[in-house]
Design an enzyme around this catalytic site. Structure first.
Site, PDB file in Angstrom:
ATOM      1  N   MET A 239       0.807  -1.225   0.000  1.00 31.93           N
ATOM      2  CA  MET A 239       0.000   0.000   0.000  1.00 31.93           C
ATOM      3  C   MET A 239       0.834   1.267   0.000  1.00 31.93           C
ATOM      4  O   MET A 239       0.294   2.374   0.036  1.00 31.93           O
ATOM      5  CB  MET A 239      -0.908   0.004   1.239  1.00 31.93           C
ATOM      6  CG  MET A 239      -1.926  -1.124   1.271  1.00 31.93           C
ATOM      7  SD  MET A 239      -3.061  -1.076  -0.146  1.00 31.93           S
ATOM      8  CE  MET A 239      -3.882   0.488   0.137  1.00 31.93           C
ATOM      9  N   ARG A 240       2.169   1.118  -0.038  1.00 28.61           N
ATOM     10  CA  ARG A 240       3.009   2.309   0.038  1.00 28.61           C
ATOM     11  C   ARG A 240       2.742   3.259  -1.124  1.00 28.61           C
ATOM     12  O   ARG A 240       2.679   4.482  -0.942  1.00 28.61           O
ATOM     13  CB  ARG A 240       4.485   1.906   0.066  1.00 28.61           C
ATOM     14  CG  ARG A 240       5.436   3.103   0.220  1.00 28.61           C
ATOM     15  CD  ARG A 240       6.882   2.663   0.360  1.00 28.61           C
ATOM     16  NE  ARG A 240       7.109   2.099   1.681  1.00 28.61           N
ATOM     17  CZ  ARG A 240       7.701   0.935   1.912  1.00 28.61           C
ATOM     18  NH1 ARG A 240       8.110   0.199   0.906  1.00 28.61           N
ATOM     19  NH2 ARG A 240       7.876   0.506   3.135  1.00 28.61           N
ATOM     20  N   ALA A 241       2.560   2.721  -2.323  1.00 28.93           N
ATOM     21  CA  ALA A 241       2.344   3.576  -3.487  1.00 28.93           C
ATOM     22  C   ALA A 241       1.052   4.377  -3.356  1.00 28.93           C
ATOM     23  O   ALA A 241       1.011   5.574  -3.705  1.00 28.93           O
ATOM     24  CB  ALA A 241       2.310   2.735  -4.761  1.00 28.93           C
TER      25      ALA A 241
END
Length: 309
Positions: A239-241
């Site tokens: 989910m970093r992006a």
């Protein structure tokens, strides 16, 4: 020593915008610039440090030792005065500033891991014999590298919030402008810097204003949907992006004085977040559902008229 002005650099609009966004929101996690030798990557970073003179700028040499980077116990004080005193390292010195590493791909994996962990958590533990002390270290990590000299491990690459690819300009007029400006600076640095003094002050004030309004910029539900769709299409891991896309778009909106994030903001910054994370087939470039407004051509990343001196 007079530094080449940040606003005088042309042909580096993506890199300049990515750096600017990280100055507005340090939580973006820094910038990795990949590109050819001699394209002005280091000059651009140094120009940023001069532009924002109220923040520390620390250059981390590739050959720096672990003690130099993390810090150490002052043995002379311990032995002579029988008290514990810590000599802070470069990471601590970069607190609330910029930590710059040229040829970052040549740094040892261990130090790279420590740097990225510190950038993500806001500090690190200095462990020396019986000493375990927390060192505050919130900084914007900026790395530059030439991929021909070796690549970063994928897991390290992902830890850089934004990335840009810099290539040698092929436009004749742009190359001429770059050379003209460099010759003018080398001939009379003081006069050259004075010519860009007002632009430097204006950009600095604009960044400060954007920092102030950042938290108040609204993100409506349709923007969350656009960001989720982009990340799904690009098949990114984790989910970093998603989080970084939202933060970068919000910083971009604040930079332009907007009260809310638009899909034009997402379009403007998506490549910075997705280019080093996307697993999509090259050649396919999905974008957000709404096209940029007709007046968006003056935003960073769009073609600009070059001002001659």
């Amino acid at each position: 020593m007079i530094t080449y002005p940040f606003t005088a650099i042309c042909g580096q609009e993506d890199f300049k915008l990515a750096l600017t966004l990280c100055m507005i929101d340090p939580g973006l996690g820094g910038v990795l610039a990949l590109g050819d030798k001699g394209t002005g990557k280091t000059t651009t970073v140094r120009g940023l440090s001069h532009l924002l003179q109220d923040i520390p700028f620390v250059n981390l040499p590739i050959g720096a030792t672990e003690d130099r980077v993390l810090g150490t116990v002052k043995l002379d004080v311990l032995l002579n005065e029988k008290r514990l005193e810590i000599q802070p390292g470069l990471l601590a010195a970069a607190h609330h500033g910029v930590l710059y590493i040229d040829e970052v791909n040549l740094l040892s994996d261990y130090l790279m891991d420590v740097l990225l962990d510190a950038a993500a958590t806001g500090g690190y533990y200095l462990e020396r014999d019986t000493v375990s002390q927390w060192m505050e270290s919130r900084f914007c990590l900026v790395g530059t590298m030439n991929p021909e000299e070796g690549n970063l491990r994928p897991q390290l690459l992902d830890r850089f919030g934004l990335s840009v690819h810099i290539s040698t300009p092929t436009d004749k007029a742009l190359r001429m402008e770059i050379v003209q400006r460099r010759v003018a600076f080398d001939t009379d640095a003081a006069a050259f810097a004075k010519h860009f003094r007002d632009e430097e002050a204006l950009l600095s004030a604009r960044i400060v204003a954007a920092r102030t309004m950042l938290a108040s910029v609204k993100i409506l539900p349709d923007i969350y949907e656009v960001v989720s769709e982009l990340c799904i299409q690009h098949q990114v891991e984790g989910m970093r992006a998603d989080i970084l896309l939202m933060k970068a778009a919000r910083a971009h909106a604040a930079y332009h004085g907007q009260a809310r994030v638009t899909t034009a903001d997402v379009d403007a910054i998506q490549a910075f977040v997705l280019s080093h994370r996307s697993k999509q087939t090259p050649g396919s470039q999905p974008s957000s559902r709404e096209s940029k407004p007709s007046g968006a051509g003056d935003k960073e990343g769009e073609p600009k008229k070059v001002n001659r001196i």
